[in-house]
Design a protein around this motif. Structure first.
Motif, PDB file in Angstrom:
ATOM      1  N   TRP A 197       0.808  -3.694  -1.431  1.00 53.06           N
ATOM      2  CA  TRP A 197      -0.471  -3.015  -1.055  1.00 53.06           C
ATOM      3  C   TRP A 197      -0.833  -3.686   0.331  1.00 53.06           C
ATOM      4  CZ3 TRP A 197      -1.002  -5.381  -6.649  1.00 53.06           C
ATOM      5  CH2 TRP A 197      -1.424  -6.859  -6.540  1.00 53.06           C
ATOM      6  N   PRO A 198      -1.636  -3.068   0.723  1.00 55.92           N
ATOM      7  CA  PRO A 198      -2.133  -3.119   2.261  1.00 55.92           C
ATOM      8  C   PRO A 198      -3.461  -3.860   2.332  1.00 55.92           C
ATOM      9  CG  PRO A 198      -2.807  -0.934   1.988  1.00 55.92           C
ATOM     10  CD  PRO A 198      -2.050  -1.378   0.485  1.00 55.92           C
ATOM     11  N   PHE A 199      -3.492  -5.056   1.558  1.00 53.85           N
ATOM     12  CA  PHE A 199      -4.756  -5.945   1.672  1.00 53.85           C
ATOM     13  C   PHE A 199      -4.364  -7.216   1.396  1.00 53.85           C
ATOM     14  CE2 PHE A 199      -4.957  -2.968  -1.828  1.00 53.85           C
ATOM     15  CZ  PHE A 199      -5.060  -3.893  -2.951  1.00 53.85           C
ATOM     16  N   ASP A 227       6.266  -9.990   3.607  1.00 52.64           N
ATOM     17  CA  ASP A 227       5.663  -9.638   4.949  1.00 52.64           C
ATOM     18  C   ASP A 227       5.579 -11.012   5.911  1.00 52.64           C
ATOM     19  OD1 ASP A 227       3.379 -10.333   3.224  1.00 52.64           O
ATOM     20  OD2 ASP A 227       2.389 -10.284   5.257  1.00 52.64           O
ATOM     21  N   ASP A 273       0.641  -9.124  -1.466  1.00 54.83           N
ATOM     22  CA  ASP A 273      -0.285  -8.857  -0.618  1.00 54.83           C
ATOM     23  C   ASP A 273       0.594  -8.370   0.704  1.00 54.83           C
ATOM     24  OD1 ASP A 273      -2.242  -9.568  -1.946  1.00 54.83           O
ATOM     25  OD2 ASP A 273      -2.778 -11.262  -0.985  1.00 54.83           O
ATOM     26  N   TYR A 274       0.410  -7.159   1.242  1.00 53.63           N
ATOM     27  CA  TYR A 274       1.164  -6.623   2.611  1.00 53.63           C
ATOM     28  C   TYR A 274       2.452  -6.539   2.230  1.00 53.63           C
ATOM     29  CZ  TYR A 274      -3.189  -6.620   5.248  1.00 53.63           C
ATOM     30  OH  TYR A 274      -4.813  -6.618   5.431  1.00 53.63           O
ATOM     31  N   THR A 275       2.934  -6.510   1.006  1.00 49.88           N
ATOM     32  CA  THR A 275       4.166  -5.918   0.648  1.00 49.88           C
ATOM     33  C   THR A 275       4.014  -4.735  -0.232  1.00 49.88           C
ATOM     34  OG1 THR A 275       5.003  -8.003   0.999  1.00 49.88           O
ATOM     35  CG2 THR A 275       6.393  -6.670  -0.531  1.00 49.88           C
ATOM     36  N   ALA A 328       5.682  -3.450   7.479  1.00 49.19           N
ATOM     37  CA  ALA A 328       4.616  -2.462   7.390  1.00 49.19           C
ATOM     38  C   ALA A 328       4.523  -2.009   6.102  1.00 49.19           C
ATOM     39  CB  ALA A 328       4.832  -1.560   8.462  1.00 49.19           C
ATOM     40  N   GLY A 329       4.787  -2.968   4.849  1.00 45.75           N
ATOM     41  CA  GLY A 329       4.801  -2.382   3.380  1.00 45.75           C
ATOM     42  C   GLY A 329       5.997  -2.054   3.098  1.00 45.75           C
ATOM     43  N   THR A 384       9.178   0.009   1.922  1.00 46.34           N
ATOM     44  CA  THR A 384       9.406   1.655   1.708  1.00 46.34           C
ATOM     45  C   THR A 384      11.022   1.502   0.831  1.00 46.34           C
ATOM     46  OG1 THR A 384      10.572   1.068   3.796  1.00 46.34           O
ATOM     47  CG2 THR A 384       8.359   1.923   3.655  1.00 46.34           C
ATOM     48  N   TYR A 390       1.049   0.665  -1.017  1.00 48.56           N
ATOM     49  CA  TYR A 390       1.793   1.358   0.022  1.00 48.56           C
ATOM     50  C   TYR A 390       2.498   2.706  -0.843  1.00 48.56           C
ATOM     51  CZ  TYR A 390       1.381  -2.344   3.252  1.00 48.56           C
ATOM     52  OH  TYR A 390       0.911  -3.143   4.254  1.00 48.56           O
TER      53      TYR A 390
END
Ligand SMILES: [Mg+2]
Length: 160
Positions: free
Chosen positions: A17-19, A123, A13-15, A143-144, A146, A48
């Protein structure tokens, strides 16, 4: 490229995918058209954007990957990993509530890889703090995930 970790571990979560899978979306999930995953309410759920490229990079470097999540929505998280096509990249998944150190002790026992040979992305500062104390190189994900953050993590590991 410096010394590589023997295992790279990602939070979900929040790493990746954004939820929060236990709160913001509704299992069960399903495939719609090619590449689109929907939750039970018909809302699209996404990774992400650079996550698959990050995992492909590690695969090309020959570095094994695992996932460690504290979510209580164990089945939904496992289903998303499958639907997003990420299971093929994951040597191991540890998905259950509790302190993240428990997930890392299990990873260490099952793989035989020492904490000092692991690199972890998450995160949440409290997870970073707890897992750092084990001797794992940890990188906060603001923020995810990258490719730039992966590169920074690999540099941090090589310099550790
Ligand atoms: Mg998280």
């Amino acid at each position: 490229m410096g010394v590589l970790p023997r295992l790279v571990v990602f939070d979900l979560d929040y790493t990746l995918w954004p939820f929060w899978v236990d709160t913001h979306v509704t299992p069960p999930f399903r495939h719609a058209s090619a590449g689109v995953v929907l939750d039970a309410g018909g809302r699209p759920v996404r990774l992400y954007p650079e996550v698959v490229a990050v995992l492909e990079r590690l695969s090309s470097l020959g570095v094994p990957v695992a996932a460690a999540s504290r979510t209580s929505e164990t089945r939904g998280a496992a289903q998303l990993l499958e639907l997003f096509g990420l299971q093929r990249f994951l040597q191991q998944t540890e998905i259950y509530p509790g302190a993240k150190t428990a997930h890392f002790h299990r990873l260490q026992q099952d793989t035989g890889i020492p904490f000092a040979q692991m690199l972890f992305f998450d995160d949440e500062p409290r997870n970073i703090q707890d897992v750092s104390n084990l001797g794992v190189t940890c990188v906060l994900v603001p923020a995810g995930m990258t490719l730039a953050l992966l590169a920074r993590g690999l540099e941090a590991f090589a310099g550790s």
